[in-house]
Design an enzyme around this catalytic site. Sequence first.
Site: not given
Ligand code: AKB
Length: 316
Positions: A9, A12-13, A36-37, A143, A147, A173
Amino acid sequence: MLKKILIIGACGQIGTELTQKLRNLYGNDAVIASDIREGNKKLMKSGPFELVNAMDYDTILQVVEQYNIQEVYLMAAMLSATGEKFPEKAWDLNMTSLFNVLNLAKEGKIKKLFWPSSIAVFGPTTPKENTPQETIMEPTTVYGISKQTGERWCEYYYKKYDVDVRSIRYPGIISWKTKPGGGTTDYAVEIFHSALLIGKYTSFLSEETKLPMMYMDDAIAATIAIMNAKPATIKIRSSYNLAAMSFTPKEIAETIKKIVPEFKITYNPDFRQQIANSWPSSINDSKARKHWGWKPKYNLTSMTETMLKNLHAKYK
Ligand code: AKB
């Protein structure tokens, strides 16, 4: 022997800047970027790049063996806002990719592993201010659930199989080199681009929504610090709370206005408001500070000045 590192990854950012920093530290050939790309041209040219799907164990293993990799940073994930649109995909990507690298470590193919967690592990029943390291965790996003589950698996693999996995609960971030994608905290990056390009911004979070945030340089420094810390100092093998600053859309707008006086902000909260409402406003990171010496450098003012200076130069 020089250590070899794989970033999954890398485009990414966070991955883009992490790859560049690790290449500066250990040499371009020591850090294999993968995604992945294809992405950032500069990143792809500055050292080895491989196409890797984080969900494909065999390809990861092949790259690990080809380059004799010792450390992996798994930076691929589907973030909170996109995850709510594609719940099963988010679960699948976030969990399969984690199991792939945990199992690589369990089988002795790699020695050390970094996996990012997030403030999204917390939920509406968590204390909102100065959120402790150990507390109620009832996340309401896919998400966040992935996590939180991931954290449990990291600790399990450490205890059961002696896997050296290290993790940080990233706040939002903020960076100027690569834009984030699919997160709830993304407004705090978009606002800078809009302030300089069109002098106004419509926030998708309400003016009083306070969230924990961090400038990219601090996030990268923390990531490398936890990976380089002596194993005995890493006393938490789920994931560490980490903090730098907390602010609302109104507060960041006021800070921007000090440098861009004509800047105007309006508010039009969307589905991301509900996600933000379920997260903490500020984080207690005393354990990261005590165990492995974490200390942030940037606050709201210095971050804002740095963002505007760099983006101004980019857009000139
Ligand atoms: C999001 O906003 O989903 C992420 C995070 C806080 O993990 N930047």
